[in-house]
Design an enzyme around this catalytic site. Sequence first.
Site, short mmCIF file in Angstrom:
data_model
loop_
_atom_site.label_atom_id
_atom_site.label_comp_id
_atom_site.label_asym_id
_atom_site.label_seq_id
_atom_site.Cartn_x
_atom_site.Cartn_y
_atom_site.Cartn_z
N TYR A 154 0.47 6.61 9.65
CA TYR A 154 0.52 5.40 10.36
C TYR A 154 -0.35 5.61 11.79
O TYR A 154 -0.80 4.74 12.25
CB TYR A 154 1.80 4.79 10.61
CG TYR A 154 2.52 4.35 9.64
CD1 TYR A 154 2.19 4.28 8.32
CD2 TYR A 154 3.88 3.86 9.58
CE1 TYR A 154 2.99 4.05 7.27
CE2 TYR A 154 4.66 3.48 8.69
CZ TYR A 154 4.18 3.37 7.39
OH TYR A 154 4.99 3.12 6.34
N HIS B 75 6.44 11.28 1.86
CA HIS B 75 5.92 9.83 1.80
C HIS B 75 5.72 9.58 0.51
O HIS B 75 5.79 8.55 0.01
CB HIS B 75 4.70 9.90 2.96
CG HIS B 75 4.36 8.45 3.25
ND1 HIS B 75 3.55 8.27 4.07
CD2 HIS B 75 4.56 7.14 2.70
CE1 HIS B 75 3.48 6.85 4.43
NE2 HIS B 75 4.20 6.33 3.58
#
Length: 280
Positions: free
Chosen positions: A49, A107
């Site tokens: 991110y 992830h």
Amino acid sequence: MKDYFTLNNGARLPLIGFGTVNIKGAKGVTVIQNAINNGYRQIDTSTNYNNEGMVGEAIRRSDVPREELMITSKLPGANHKYDDAIDAIQESLYRIGLDYFDNYLIHWPLPKQDHYVEAWQALVDAQKWGLIKNIGVSNFYPEHLDRIIEATSVTPQINQIERHPYFNHNEIVKANQDRGILVESWSTLGRELNDLMSNETLKQIGEKYGKNPGQVVIRWNLQNGVQPIVKSASAVHQQADLDVLDFELTPEELKQIDALDKGEDGRVEGQHPNEYEEFD
């Protein structure tokens, strides 16, 4: 309903987490501060991110003690090899300015690369060393879960998956719950890529309780034993997303929401865990 989820290691998580994808910079610090002030205690970020520093700054500026906050980050696909994963975890902690992560997830599995087992071993070891309190995965399917559990004898505490009424992933939710893994939902409200928030079924159910479609979806997740991760830059919407504990959906309403599922066509970005390659 209890006001927390209990993980398979006995740790507790809040009922609702706050996501930070696409939230960055000084504006992002204000958004996270507002979220904490509005009552959120679990903040979800990721190395990919590109905002771990922002999240760390918001934590340092907060009046809420660090031990009352649950901070999640995630291992990117570029660092699945064991040594790379250990370095990445440490580097993320330096970047965010914390001594430990409360939750840390792989992830994506990236099965084509086939390094997710050694990535999981890195998380297992980092947990033993005190760098992570709770370890988990994201976007893992049952075959991925069973492989890492068999290889390490350690079951993830968390699996964060895409889940919303257009893609309810109910079979995957059950598979995780059968293994004692807490499911967290990402893209809980469908993002701006679909019309979920204007869906007539959700609107009609919400009108009965004086709630908006987003609140109905959050409640649907909670009643299915799923922790929703939500995101909003608006303080008003942040408060509304937490205001979901004063009503209960009926079994029939839960079925109505499940019936909105579109299968694979409902994915917000078409990211299938067996195909998606997350390196950027």
